[in-house]
Design a protein around this motif. Structure first.
Motif, PDB file in Angstrom:
ATOM      1  N   ALA A 178       0.829  -1.208   0.000  1.00 38.47           N
ATOM      2  CA  ALA A 178       0.000   0.000   0.000  1.00 38.47           C
ATOM      3  C   ALA A 178       0.861   1.255   0.000  1.00 38.47           C
ATOM      4  O   ALA A 178       0.578   2.226  -0.720  1.00 38.47           O
ATOM      5  CB  ALA A 178      -0.921  -0.008   1.219  1.00 38.47           C
ATOM      6  N   ALA A 179       1.929   1.249   0.789  1.00 40.11           N
ATOM      7  CA  ALA A 179       2.825   2.404   0.840  1.00 40.11           C
ATOM      8  C   ALA A 179       3.491   2.644  -0.509  1.00 40.11           C
ATOM      9  O   ALA A 179       3.673   3.785  -0.940  1.00 40.11           O
ATOM     10  CB  ALA A 179       3.882   2.197   1.923  1.00 40.11           C
ATOM     11  N   SER A 180       3.846   1.541  -1.197  1.00 42.66           N
ATOM     12  CA  SER A 180       4.487   1.710  -2.504  1.00 42.66           C
ATOM     13  C   SER A 180       3.532   2.350  -3.502  1.00 42.66           C
ATOM     14  O   SER A 180       3.935   3.182  -4.324  1.00 42.66           O
ATOM     15  CB  SER A 180       4.983   0.356  -3.019  1.00 42.66           C
ATOM     16  N   PHE A 181       2.245   1.987  -3.457  1.00 45.31           N
ATOM     17  CA  PHE A 181       1.261   2.613  -4.340  1.00 45.31           C
ATOM     18  C   PHE A 181       1.038   4.078  -3.966  1.00 45.31           C
ATOM     19  O   PHE A 181       0.819   4.925  -4.839  1.00 45.31           O
ATOM     20  CB  PHE A 181      -0.067   1.849  -4.288  1.00 45.31           C
ATOM     21  N   ALA A 182       1.092   4.389  -2.671  1.00 43.29           N
ATOM     22  CA  ALA A 182       0.919   5.774  -2.245  1.00 43.29           C
ATOM     23  C   ALA A 182       2.063   6.642  -2.759  1.00 43.29           C
ATOM     24  O   ALA A 182       1.838   7.761  -3.271  1.00 43.29           O
ATOM     25  CB  ALA A 182       0.842   5.848  -0.722  1.00 43.29           C
ATOM     26  N   VAL A 183       3.296   6.146  -2.637  1.00 44.58           N
ATOM     27  CA  VAL A 183       4.447   6.906  -3.151  1.00 44.58           C
ATOM     28  C   VAL A 183       4.373   7.023  -4.667  1.00 44.58           C
ATOM     29  O   VAL A 183       4.651   8.082  -5.238  1.00 44.58           O
ATOM     30  CB  VAL A 183       5.764   6.233  -2.716  1.00 44.58           C
ATOM     31  N   SER A 184       3.987   5.930  -5.331  1.00 44.64           N
ATOM     32  CA  SER A 184       3.847   5.973  -6.785  1.00 44.64           C
ATOM     33  C   SER A 184       2.828   7.032  -7.198  1.00 44.64           C
ATOM     34  O   SER A 184       3.042   7.773  -8.157  1.00 44.64           O
ATOM     35  CB  SER A 184       3.429   4.600  -7.305  1.00 44.64           C
ATOM     36  N   ALA A 185       1.707   7.103  -6.471  1.00 43.05           N
ATOM     37  CA  ALA A 185       0.694   8.116  -6.778  1.00 43.05           C
ATOM     38  C   ALA A 185       1.255   9.526  -6.626  1.00 43.05           C
ATOM     39  O   ALA A 185       0.997  10.407  -7.459  1.00 43.05           O
ATOM     40  CB  ALA A 185      -0.518   7.924  -5.864  1.00 43.05           C
ATOM     41  N   GLY A 186       2.048   9.729  -5.579  1.00 44.28           N
ATOM     42  CA  GLY A 186       2.640  11.054  -5.387  1.00 44.28           C
ATOM     43  C   GLY A 186       3.597  11.427  -6.510  1.00 44.28           C
ATOM     44  O   GLY A 186       3.621  12.578  -6.959  1.00 44.28           O
ATOM     45  N   LEU A 187       4.380  10.471  -6.976  1.00 44.81           N
ATOM     46  CA  LEU A 187       5.319  10.740  -8.066  1.00 44.81           C
ATOM     47  C   LEU A 187       4.586  10.968  -9.380  1.00 44.81           C
ATOM     48  O   LEU A 187       4.957  11.855 -10.167  1.00 44.81           O
ATOM     49  CB  LEU A 187       6.300   9.575  -8.195  1.00 44.81           C
ATOM     50  N   VAL A 188       3.546  10.160  -9.639  1.00 45.26           N
ATOM     51  CA  VAL A 188       2.762  10.361 -10.866  1.00 45.26           C
ATOM     52  C   VAL A 188       2.088  11.727 -10.846  1.00 45.26           C
ATOM     53  O   VAL A 188       1.972  12.392 -11.883  1.00 45.26           O
ATOM     54  CB  VAL A 188       1.723   9.233 -11.020  1.00 45.26           C
ATOM     55  N   ALA A 189       1.649  12.167  -9.671  1.00 46.21           N
ATOM     56  CA  ALA A 189       0.996  13.476  -9.567  1.00 46.21           C
ATOM     57  C   ALA A 189       1.933  14.610  -9.959  1.00 46.21           C
ATOM     58  O   ALA A 189       1.477  15.686 -10.382  1.00 46.21           O
ATOM     59  CB  ALA A 189       0.488  13.688  -8.144  1.00 46.21           C
ATOM     60  N   ALA A 190       3.241  14.384  -9.825  1.00 47.87           N
ATOM     61  CA  ALA A 190       4.216  15.428 -10.165  1.00 47.87           C
ATOM     62  C   ALA A 190       4.576  15.435 -11.642  1.00 47.87           C
ATOM     63  O   ALA A 190       5.303  16.322 -12.095  1.00 47.87           O
ATOM     64  CB  ALA A 190       5.482  15.232  -9.340  1.00 47.87           C
ATOM     65  N   ILE A 191       4.085  14.450 -12.404  1.00 44.97           N
ATOM     66  CA  ILE A 191       4.379  14.390 -13.832  1.00 44.97           C
ATOM     67  C   ILE A 191       3.359  15.218 -14.597  1.00 44.97           C
ATOM     68  O   ILE A 191       2.166  15.201 -14.288  1.00 44.97           O
ATOM     69  CB  ILE A 191       4.337  12.921 -14.330  1.00 44.97           C
ATOM     70  N   ARG A 192       3.822  15.927 -15.599  1.00 52.74           N
ATOM     71  CA  ARG A 192       2.929  16.696 -16.461  1.00 52.74           C
ATOM     72  C   ARG A 192       2.915  16.054 -17.844  1.00 52.74           C
ATOM     73  O   ARG A 192       3.925  16.044 -18.543  1.00 52.74           O
ATOM     74  CB  ARG A 192       3.374  18.159 -16.539  1.00 52.74           C
TER      75      ARG A 192
END
Length: 434
Positions: free
Chosen positions: A175-189
């Motif tokens: 779950a933590a890995s998906f949360a971090v992945s979501a945060g990184l994807v959110a920073a992509i434009r």
């Protein structure tokens, strides 16, 4: 990974996020098996939970492709990461709290499987939206290599985590890995070209027509389905044969580890190799899976089976980045997610069939019969794509991929076909905005 890829901020973030989620995913199978067996003591219950994760994924893949084409890839990826984070966190908290009922785990895994149906077709759009055509094969190869490495180290990490803290923490880690992945994807434009809004049926039909109209594509999917069906046969029958005839559990572990090493080496090779006819080369490499199946059936020494399985998995490691890069270059951007969803659906559909038929055939005719049948099927299906004109004519030139029309092909003095123009082509330069 090339310096140019490392300088690409969008791909760096995407690569890191997907790498973390792959690490999390690698520890879950062992944790899930142990959690269900502790709760129920039943392998049938484990099969039910695994089915709850797979069935929604398969059924919803076409819809996931439509959503991936209609909406921004970043939005879809972010949403699916958050849903999968919530599902795995729920399971982890249930296990840590001592509540380990089967239905809660099955429901959460069904939700996670459904989210995967929307995430899987979206990944190619994230790659094409962040990496230019010339670097895409290297990007796909890098992600393939990470998947191979996590396949090697994931079980060991899972074992240590389960022994020290219990299976619940493995789900929390995922779950933590998906949360971090979501945060990184959110920073992509990633830009998005809005698609024309039409009925769901029209979108599904259009995606299927894109598959059907390319003989190199749908015939390759038949070959890939045959490979997955054969893999299911080997995973069902192989462990028992290895234990009884090839030296015990250590032999089976050695076979799997050789496969993981081969998968990694094949992925790394794909990052450097540039075959002129990539689809043909990749499918021929995939045909090597017939070798370990035949050697298993023939009862050859363990060392030959181990080496053959490593070679066969290297073929798979080579195919994945080469195939994904070819598809990303040749399929029009507006239908890429839908085409990818049909790719996953058709390729994976044969696995449940293999799981069901292999033990039935083994009971009726002995374990060698399904292994020989699988070897013949995968060899003919994968090598047989060489007879398809579109597979032979599909080339890569100057970063562009396409199927060459017959009228443009001329025969050279060396016997190879040379082309003067390309058709049905979407180059990397045309696919920067998503």
């Amino acid at each position: 990974m090339s310096h140019r890829l490392l300088r690409n901020r969008a791909f760096r973030l995407l690569f890191l996020g997907k790498s973390l989620s792959l690490v999390g995913d690698a520890v879950v199978p062992a944790a899930l098996s142990l959690a269900v067996l502790r709760a129920t003591g039943s392998t049938s219950a484990l099969a039910i939970v695994l089915g709850c994760a797979m069935v929604p994924r398969l059924l919803l893949l076409p819809l996931g492709g439509v959503v991936g084409d209609r909406f921004n890839a970043r939005t879809v990826a972010l949403t699916t990461d958050l849903v999968r984070c919530a599902a795995q966190l729920y399971v982890g908290l249930q296990l840590l709290g001592g509540v380990s009922g089967l239905w809660q785990i099955a429901l959460a895994e069904a939700v996670g499987g459904a989210a995967s149906a929307f995430a899987m077709p979206t990944l190619p759009r994230l790659i094409t939206g962040s990496v230019t055509g010339d670097d895409r094969q290297a990007a796909n190869s890098a992600l393939g290599a990470v998947k191979s490495v996590t396949g090697l180290g994931g079980p060991a990490l899972a074992g240590a985590l389960i022994l020290i803290a219990g299976p619940g923490w493995a789900f929390v880690l995922d779950a933590a890995s998906f949360a971090v992945s979501a945060g990184l994807v959110a920073a992509i434009r990633i830009g998005h070209v809005p698609a024309e809004r039409r009925s769901l049926r029209v979108d599904l039909v259009e995606g299927w027509q894109e598959v059907r109209n390319r003989d190199w594509y749908w015939t390759s999917l038949v070959a890939h389905a045959a490979w997955n069906g054969a893999a299911a046969v080997l995973m069902t029958i192989g462990p028992a044969l290895a234990v009884r005839q090839l030296g015990g559990e250590r032999t089976w572990v050695a076979i799997l580890q050789a496969g993981a090493v081969g998968l990694l080496l094949g992925s790394l090779l794909a990052g450097r190799a540039r075959p002129r006819r990539p689809v043909l080369a990749a499918n021929l490499g995939l045909a090597t899976y017939a070798l370990p199946l035949a050697l298993f059936a023939a009862g050859t020494p363990a060392v030959t089976v181990i080496a053959a399985y490593g070679l066969a998995m290297a073929g798979l490691g080579f195919l994945n980045p080469v195939w994904e890069t070819s598809v990303q270059a040749a399929i029009p951007p507006g239908v890429l997610a839908r085409v990818t969803s049909y790719d996953w659906l058709l390729s994976l559909s044969a696995m449940p069939l293999g799981y069901v038929l292999a033990p039935l055939a083994a009971s009726a005719w002995g374990p060698q019969a399904p292994l020989w049948a699988a070897a013949i099927a995968v060899g003919l299906a994968c090598a047989g794509t060489a007879a398809v004109p579109g597979v032979r004519r599909f080339t890569v030139t100057d970063g562009a991929a396409g199927a060459l029309p017959p009228k443009t092909a001329t025969r050279g003095h060396d016997g190879d076909e040379h082309s003067t123009e390309q058709a049905d082509l979407s180059t990397g330069r045309d696919r920067v905005t998503r």
